[in-house]
Design a protein around this motif. Structure first.
Motif, PDB file in Angstrom:
ATOM      1  N   LEU A  32     -37.206   6.696 -42.127  1.00 11.57           N
ATOM      2  CA  LEU A  32     -37.260   7.964 -42.835  1.00 11.57           C
ATOM      3  C   LEU A  32     -36.012   8.778 -42.533  1.00 11.57           C
ATOM      4  O   LEU A  32     -35.437   8.665 -41.450  1.00 11.57           O
ATOM      5  CB  LEU A  32     -38.489   8.770 -42.400  1.00 11.57           C
ATOM      6  CG  LEU A  32     -39.845   8.101 -42.584  1.00 11.57           C
ATOM      7  CD1 LEU A  32     -40.943   8.959 -41.962  1.00 11.57           C
ATOM      8  CD2 LEU A  32     -40.132   7.833 -44.053  1.00 11.57           C
ATOM      9  N   VAL A  33     -35.622   9.614 -43.490  1.00 10.89           N
ATOM     10  CA  VAL A  33     -34.515  10.546 -43.285  1.00 10.89           C
ATOM     11  C   VAL A  33     -34.997  11.948 -43.604  1.00 10.89           C
ATOM     12  O   VAL A  33     -35.922  12.149 -44.394  1.00 10.89           O
ATOM     13  CB  VAL A  33     -33.278  10.197 -44.137  1.00 10.89           C
ATOM     14  CG1 VAL A  33     -32.698   8.851 -43.725  1.00 10.89           C
ATOM     15  CG2 VAL A  33     -33.599  10.206 -45.623  1.00 10.89           C
ATOM     16  N   GLU A  87     -47.906   9.162 -39.420  1.00 14.83           N
ATOM     17  CA  GLU A  87     -48.895   9.139 -40.497  1.00 14.83           C
ATOM     18  C   GLU A  87     -48.815   7.802 -41.243  1.00 14.83           C
ATOM     19  O   GLU A  87     -49.833   7.168 -41.519  1.00 14.83           O
ATOM     20  CB  GLU A  87     -48.626  10.305 -41.440  1.00 14.83           C
ATOM     21  CG  GLU A  87     -49.485  10.353 -42.668  1.00 14.83           C
ATOM     22  CD  GLU A  87     -49.021  11.456 -43.621  1.00 14.83           C
ATOM     23  OE1 GLU A  87     -48.934  11.175 -44.840  1.00 14.83           O
ATOM     24  OE2 GLU A  87     -48.742  12.568 -43.157  1.00 14.83           O
ATOM     25  N   ILE A  88     -47.611   7.373 -41.557  1.00 19.25           N
ATOM     26  CA  ILE A  88     -47.413   6.094 -42.250  1.00 19.25           C
ATOM     27  C   ILE A  88     -47.879   4.934 -41.376  1.00 19.25           C
ATOM     28  O   ILE A  88     -48.568   4.027 -41.844  1.00 19.25           O
ATOM     29  CB  ILE A  88     -45.932   5.917 -42.653  1.00 19.25           C
ATOM     30  CG1 ILE A  88     -45.546   6.946 -43.716  1.00 19.25           C
ATOM     31  CG2 ILE A  88     -45.665   4.490 -43.146  1.00 19.25           C
ATOM     32  CD1 ILE A  88     -44.040   7.059 -43.947  1.00 19.25           C
ATOM     33  N   LEU A  89     -47.509   4.965 -40.107  1.00 16.98           N
ATOM     34  CA  LEU A  89     -47.883   3.880 -39.196  1.00 16.98           C
ATOM     35  C   LEU A  89     -49.393   3.789 -39.020  1.00 16.98           C
ATOM     36  O   LEU A  89     -49.962   2.696 -38.995  1.00 16.98           O
ATOM     37  CB  LEU A  89     -47.187   4.059 -37.843  1.00 16.98           C
ATOM     38  CG  LEU A  89     -45.671   3.909 -37.860  1.00 16.98           C
ATOM     39  CD1 LEU A  89     -45.075   4.298 -36.514  1.00 16.98           C
ATOM     40  CD2 LEU A  89     -45.249   2.491 -38.264  1.00 16.98           C
ATOM     41  N   LYS A  90     -50.056   4.936 -38.899  1.00 17.20           N
ATOM     42  CA  LYS A  90     -51.512   4.931 -38.745  1.00 17.20           C
ATOM     43  C   LYS A  90     -52.188   4.334 -39.968  1.00 17.20           C
ATOM     44  O   LYS A  90     -53.083   3.500 -39.846  1.00 17.20           O
ATOM     45  CB  LYS A  90     -52.010   6.353 -38.482  1.00 17.20           C
ATOM     46  CG  LYS A  90     -53.485   6.405 -38.153  1.00 17.20           C
ATOM     47  CD  LYS A  90     -53.902   7.785 -37.706  1.00 17.20           C
ATOM     48  CE  LYS A  90     -55.374   7.787 -37.311  1.00 17.20           C
ATOM     49  NZ  LYS A  90     -55.803   9.069 -36.769  1.00 17.20           N
ATOM     50  N   ALA A 117     -40.910  16.879 -37.288  1.00 22.43           N
ATOM     51  CA  ALA A 117     -41.283  16.634 -38.684  1.00 22.43           C
ATOM     52  C   ALA A 117     -41.138  15.154 -39.047  1.00 22.43           C
ATOM     53  O   ALA A 117     -42.009  14.580 -39.719  1.00 22.43           O
ATOM     54  CB  ALA A 117     -40.443  17.495 -39.617  1.00 22.43           C
ATOM     55  N   LEU A 118     -40.051  14.542 -38.608  1.00 22.63           N
ATOM     56  CA  LEU A 118     -39.844  13.115 -38.880  1.00 22.63           C
ATOM     57  C   LEU A 118     -40.934  12.268 -38.232  1.00 22.63           C
ATOM     58  O   LEU A 118     -41.490  11.361 -38.847  1.00 22.63           O
ATOM     59  CB  LEU A 118     -38.463  12.671 -38.399  1.00 22.63           C
ATOM     60  CG  LEU A 118     -37.299  13.032 -39.304  1.00 22.63           C
ATOM     61  CD1 LEU A 118     -35.975  12.955 -38.556  1.00 22.63           C
ATOM     62  CD2 LEU A 118     -37.274  12.126 -40.536  1.00 22.63           C
ATOM     63  N   TYR A 119     -41.229  12.562 -36.957  1.00 24.87           N
ATOM     64  CA  TYR A 119     -42.262  11.792 -36.259  1.00 24.87           C
ATOM     65  C   TYR A 119     -43.639  12.008 -36.890  1.00 24.87           C
ATOM     66  O   TYR A 119     -44.418  11.057 -37.010  1.00 24.87           O
ATOM     67  CB  TYR A 119     -42.286  12.153 -34.777  1.00 24.87           C
ATOM     68  CG  TYR A 119     -41.500  11.209 -33.890  1.00 24.87           C
ATOM     69  CD1 TYR A 119     -40.781  10.131 -34.391  1.00 24.87           C
ATOM     70  CD2 TYR A 119     -41.504  11.402 -32.505  1.00 24.87           C
ATOM     71  CE1 TYR A 119     -40.075   9.287 -33.559  1.00 24.87           C
ATOM     72  CE2 TYR A 119     -40.807  10.550 -31.660  1.00 24.87           C
ATOM     73  CZ  TYR A 119     -40.093   9.494 -32.193  1.00 24.87           C
ATOM     74  OH  TYR A 119     -39.409   8.645 -31.359  1.00 24.87           O
ATOM     75  N   GLU A 120     -43.977  13.215 -37.294  1.00 22.48           N
ATOM     76  CA  GLU A 120     -45.273  13.449 -37.937  1.00 22.48           C
ATOM     77  C   GLU A 120     -45.439  12.542 -39.147  1.00 22.48           C
ATOM     78  O   GLU A 120     -46.481  11.898 -39.315  1.00 22.48           O
ATOM     79  CB  GLU A 120     -45.413  14.912 -38.358  1.00 22.48           C
ATOM     80  CG  GLU A 120     -45.717  15.843 -37.210  1.00 22.48           C
ATOM     81  CD  GLU A 120     -45.711  17.318 -37.598  1.00 22.48           C
ATOM     82  OE1 GLU A 120     -45.235  17.669 -38.707  1.00 22.48           O
ATOM     83  OE2 GLU A 120     -46.171  18.123 -36.772  1.00 22.48           O
ATOM     84  N   ILE A 174     -38.321  15.190 -46.309  1.00 20.39           N
ATOM     85  CA  ILE A 174     -38.350  13.888 -45.645  1.00 20.39           C
ATOM     86  C   ILE A 174     -38.654  12.844 -46.703  1.00 20.39           C
ATOM     87  O   ILE A 174     -39.564  13.012 -47.512  1.00 20.39           O
ATOM     88  CB  ILE A 174     -39.393  13.854 -44.521  1.00 20.39           C
ATOM     89  CG1 ILE A 174     -38.979  14.840 -43.422  1.00 20.39           C
ATOM     90  CG2 ILE A 174     -39.554  12.440 -43.966  1.00 20.39           C
ATOM     91  CD1 ILE A 174     -39.973  15.004 -42.313  1.00 20.39           C
ATOM     92  N   ARG A 175     -37.873  11.774 -46.684  1.00 19.72           N
ATOM     93  CA  ARG A 175     -38.080  10.691 -47.638  1.00 19.72           C
ATOM     94  C   ARG A 175     -37.733   9.364 -46.978  1.00 19.72           C
ATOM     95  O   ARG A 175     -37.131   9.321 -45.903  1.00 19.72           O
ATOM     96  CB  ARG A 175     -37.241  10.898 -48.896  1.00 19.72           C
ATOM     97  CG  ARG A 175     -35.752  10.882 -48.658  1.00 19.72           C
ATOM     98  CD  ARG A 175     -34.981  10.721 -49.970  1.00 19.72           C
ATOM     99  NE  ARG A 175     -33.570  10.922 -49.820  1.00 19.72           N
ATOM    100  CZ  ARG A 175     -32.715  10.036 -49.286  1.00 19.72           C
ATOM    101  NH1 ARG A 175     -33.131   8.882 -48.832  1.00 19.72           N
ATOM    102  NH2 ARG A 175     -31.414  10.313 -49.233  1.00 19.72           N
ATOM    103  N   THR A 176     -38.081   8.293 -47.670  1.00 19.04           N
ATOM    104  CA  THR A 176     -37.722   6.950 -47.220  1.00 19.04           C
ATOM    105  C   THR A 176     -36.217   6.767 -47.318  1.00 19.04           C
ATOM    106  O   THR A 176     -35.572   7.255 -48.245  1.00 19.04           O
ATOM    107  CB  THR A 176     -38.440   5.892 -48.094  1.00 19.04           C
ATOM    108  OG1 THR A 176     -39.851   6.097 -47.979  1.00 19.04           O
ATOM    109  CG2 THR A 176     -38.088   4.489 -47.661  1.00 19.04           C
TER     110      THR A 176
END
Length: 172
Positions: free
Chosen positions: A52-53, A104-107, A97-100, A2-4
């Motif tokens: 994210l992708v 994490e980033i949003l929090k 996996a994408l949502y996790e 997973i990356r930006t």
């Protein structure tokens, strides 16, 4: 992996999203997008909120993003999220996996409330959101017309457990 997102991902994202436009009610768009339109969407929100992708064996198999919930300043701690998985790859944990990673980033960014709009029926999306603790908070009846019928939309919400902070995405 997973990356930006990168702008060069737009053609693959369009392929994934256009499947849903043309074959499902998961989105209420009715005309396929081109790469330029997707690039514009990525540019519009990716400078303030994450996109994210997910890649498997160098193939883009899903993407997720957050966008502002509403334009008014008081909503700056709230976002709406979406996730789309390449047709044929559903049910393999890619959305989870994408949502996790996205959450994490949003929090860390100080986001307080996350909304997920789901065109109904869509049991797989409901299950995914509820796995993360989302609760249904709204049900709008017959608000979208697609494939010859009226469609309902439900909204699920997750409150992240942290207070307000200076790190809110989009705040200055």
């Amino acid at each position: 992996m997973i990356r930006t997102v990168a702008l060069s991902d737009a053609p693959k994202i369009v392929d994934i999203y256009n499947y849903y436009i043309l074959n499902s009610t998961a989105t209420f768009e009715i005309e396929a997008l081109d790469t330029v339109a997707m690039e514009e969407r990525i540019k519009l929100h990716n400078n303030i909120l994450p996109w994210l992708v997910c890649l498997e064996k160098n193939e883009l198999v899903g993407y997720a993003y957050a966008k502002p919930w509403k334009a008014r300043a008081a909503y700056k701690h709230s976002v709406e999220v979406s996730v789309y998985i390449r047709n044929g790859y559903q049910g393999q944990g890619i959305g989870k996996a994408l949502y996790e990673k996205l959450f994490e980033i949003l929090k860390k960014a100080g986001i307080h409330a996350i909304m997920g709009g789901i065109a109904l029926p869509n049991e797989a999306s409901i299950i995914l959101h509820e796995k993360f603790g989302f609760e249904k908070v709204a049900h709008f009846k017959a608000v979208g017309f697609k494939f010859g019928g009226w469609r309902d939309v439900g909204y699920w919400q997750l409150l992240l457990d942290q207070g307000l902070g200076e790190g809110v995405i989009g705040s200055k």
